[in-house]
Design a protein around this motif. Structure first.
Motif, PDB file in Angstrom:
ATOM      1  N   LEU A 208      -0.992 -27.817  20.320  1.00  0.00           N
ATOM      2  CA  LEU A 208      -2.155 -27.040  19.893  1.00  0.00           C
ATOM      3  C   LEU A 208      -1.670 -25.963  18.938  1.00  0.00           C
ATOM      4  O   LEU A 208      -0.685 -25.274  19.224  1.00  0.00           O
ATOM      5  CB  LEU A 208      -2.864 -26.427  21.103  1.00  0.00           C
ATOM      6  N   ARG A 209      -2.337 -25.846  17.799  1.00  0.00           N
ATOM      7  CA  ARG A 209      -1.935 -24.884  16.780  1.00  0.00           C
ATOM      8  C   ARG A 209      -3.154 -24.069  16.326  1.00  0.00           C
ATOM      9  O   ARG A 209      -4.262 -24.598  16.218  1.00  0.00           O
ATOM     10  CB  ARG A 209      -1.345 -25.587  15.565  1.00  0.00           C
ATOM     11  N   GLU A 210      -2.915 -22.785  16.051  1.00  0.00           N
ATOM     12  CA  GLU A 210      -3.920 -21.914  15.445  1.00  0.00           C
ATOM     13  C   GLU A 210      -3.336 -21.399  14.128  1.00  0.00           C
ATOM     14  O   GLU A 210      -2.709 -20.344  14.089  1.00  0.00           O
ATOM     15  CB  GLU A 210      -4.257 -20.751  16.375  1.00  0.00           C
ATOM     16  N   PRO A 211      -3.491 -22.140  13.038  1.00  0.00           N
ATOM     17  CA  PRO A 211      -2.830 -21.772  11.784  1.00  0.00           C
ATOM     18  C   PRO A 211      -3.346 -20.452  11.240  1.00  0.00           C
ATOM     19  O   PRO A 211      -4.532 -20.133  11.336  1.00  0.00           O
ATOM     20  CB  PRO A 211      -3.190 -22.933  10.844  1.00  0.00           C
ATOM     21  N   ARG A 212      -2.431 -19.709  10.651  1.00  0.00           N
ATOM     22  CA  ARG A 212      -2.784 -18.419  10.056  1.00  0.00           C
ATOM     23  C   ARG A 212      -2.307 -18.389   8.616  1.00  0.00           C
ATOM     24  O   ARG A 212      -1.191 -18.796   8.312  1.00  0.00           O
ATOM     25  CB  ARG A 212      -2.132 -17.275  10.835  1.00  0.00           C
ATOM     26  N   VAL A 213      -3.179 -17.932   7.761  1.00  0.00           N
ATOM     27  CA  VAL A 213      -2.840 -17.781   6.358  1.00  0.00           C
ATOM     28  C   VAL A 213      -3.015 -16.326   5.968  1.00  0.00           C
ATOM     29  O   VAL A 213      -4.080 -15.732   6.191  1.00  0.00           O
ATOM     30  CB  VAL A 213      -3.715 -18.671   5.456  1.00  0.00           C
ATOM     31  N   GLY A 214      -1.975 -15.717   5.394  1.00  0.00           N
ATOM     32  CA  GLY A 214      -2.074 -14.331   4.948  1.00  0.00           C
ATOM     33  C   GLY A 214      -2.331 -13.381   6.097  1.00  0.00           C
ATOM     34  O   GLY A 214      -1.735 -13.478   7.174  1.00  0.00           O
ATOM     35  N   ASP A 215      -3.294 -12.471   5.896  1.00  0.00           N
ATOM     36  CA  ASP A 215      -3.579 -11.439   6.905  1.00  0.00           C
ATOM     37  C   ASP A 215      -4.857 -11.738   7.671  1.00  0.00           C
ATOM     38  O   ASP A 215      -5.571 -10.828   8.095  1.00  0.00           O
ATOM     39  CB  ASP A 215      -3.675 -10.060   6.236  1.00  0.00           C
ATOM     40  N   ASP A 216      -5.180 -13.022   7.877  1.00  0.00           N
ATOM     41  CA  ASP A 216      -6.368 -13.385   8.648  1.00  0.00           C
ATOM     42  C   ASP A 216      -6.369 -12.653   9.988  1.00  0.00           C
ATOM     43  O   ASP A 216      -5.383 -12.658  10.716  1.00  0.00           O
ATOM     44  CB  ASP A 216      -6.397 -14.897   8.912  1.00  0.00           C
ATOM     45  N   ALA A 217      -7.516 -12.052  10.328  1.00  0.00           N
ATOM     46  CA  ALA A 217      -7.632 -11.337  11.592  1.00  0.00           C
ATOM     47  C   ALA A 217      -7.846 -12.287  12.763  1.00  0.00           C
ATOM     48  O   ALA A 217      -7.460 -11.981  13.898  1.00  0.00           O
ATOM     49  CB  ALA A 217      -8.790 -10.338  11.522  1.00  0.00           C
ATOM     50  N   VAL A 218      -8.475 -13.409  12.509  1.00  0.00           N
ATOM     51  CA  VAL A 218      -8.712 -14.418  13.536  1.00  0.00           C
ATOM     52  C   VAL A 218      -8.369 -15.784  12.942  1.00  0.00           C
ATOM     53  O   VAL A 218      -8.384 -15.962  11.734  1.00  0.00           O
ATOM     54  CB  VAL A 218     -10.184 -14.416  14.015  1.00  0.00           C
TER      55      VAL A 218
END
Length: 230
Positions: A208-218
């Motif tokens: 399970l992954r929650e990808p984050r790009v840059g400064d995304d808050a969520v």
């Protein structure tokens, strides 16, 4: 194509098909271009047969083919399927209802569902069909808009939860950016609804992954790889 196939989320996408084709084919415009390399790290190597569930205009299918996969794409929108065929004349693209797939049991060793399950009318039925057409040991790799994201909005730079999290709720959002317009429609489900559907289909979550790009808050997306036990 049956009437059921059109009503299973497909009619909304057929109405927006021309907008969607322009939206996703503008280089770097849609989030897919930021996330795709990381998403494909979750995808197993090419095997016997890959199903691209809700293939749309074919961008994921084309990327799978480039990685050596033998791909069948299905969608409920005739316009999107036509665009997929034109972009990949050698490909196999079929009109089908995601909750009533026209394939035999154990027909695929990999199913990809990229940003599809929140759009179909029958999410549990669709996941059950994925479990049916996967061979033992086969895998499902899916991306959905994150359930948290679907229950909130940005206000003055802060993300605020302003809609119910639990339950099944219809969403509709008009987006206009850089002169392009798109209407997104579908269903909000809590995370537990997705995992229950996987459980009922006999699929076990491997990653399970929650990808984050840059400064995304969520997180804006949630990725899951699940397997059907041998």
């Amino acid at each position: 194509m049956t009437e059921r196939a059109l009503t299973a989320g497909g009619q909304d996408w057929e109405e927006q098909a021309r907008n969607w084709i322009a939206w996703v084919r503008k280089p770097g415009f849609d989030s897919y271009w930021r996330y795709r390399e990381a998403f494909f790290e979750l995808v197993p190597a090419a095997g016997r047969a890959t199903l691209d569930l809700g293939c749309g205009e074919g961008r994921v299918a084309r990327d799978l083919v480039a990685r050596g996969h033998r791909v069948t794409g299905i969608d409920a929108s005739p316009t999107l399927l036509d665009a997929a065929r034109r972009a990949d004349p050698e490909g196999r693209y079929l009109a089908a209802d995601s909750a009533d797939l026209p394939f035999p049991d154990d027909g695929f060793d990999l199913v990809i569902a990229y940003n599809v399950l929140m759009d179909v009318d029958d999410m549990p039925g669709t996941v059950a069909e994925v479990g049916r057409v996967l061979e033992p040991g086969g895998r499902l790799c899916l991306s959905i808009t994150h359930p948290i994201t679907d229950t909130g909005s940005r206000r003055d730079g802060v993300f605020v939860l302003d809609r119910p999290y639990f339950g099944r709720h219809r969403f509709e959002e008009e987006v206009e950016r850089d002169g392009m317009r798109m209407r997104f429609t579908g269903w909000n489900h809590p995370l537990g609804a997705y995992t229950a559907a996987l459980e009922d289909a006999g699929l076990l979550i491997e990653a399970l992954r929650e990808p984050r790009v840059g400064d995304d808050a969520v997180p804006w997306h949630l990725w899951i790889r699940a397997s059907l036990p041998r």
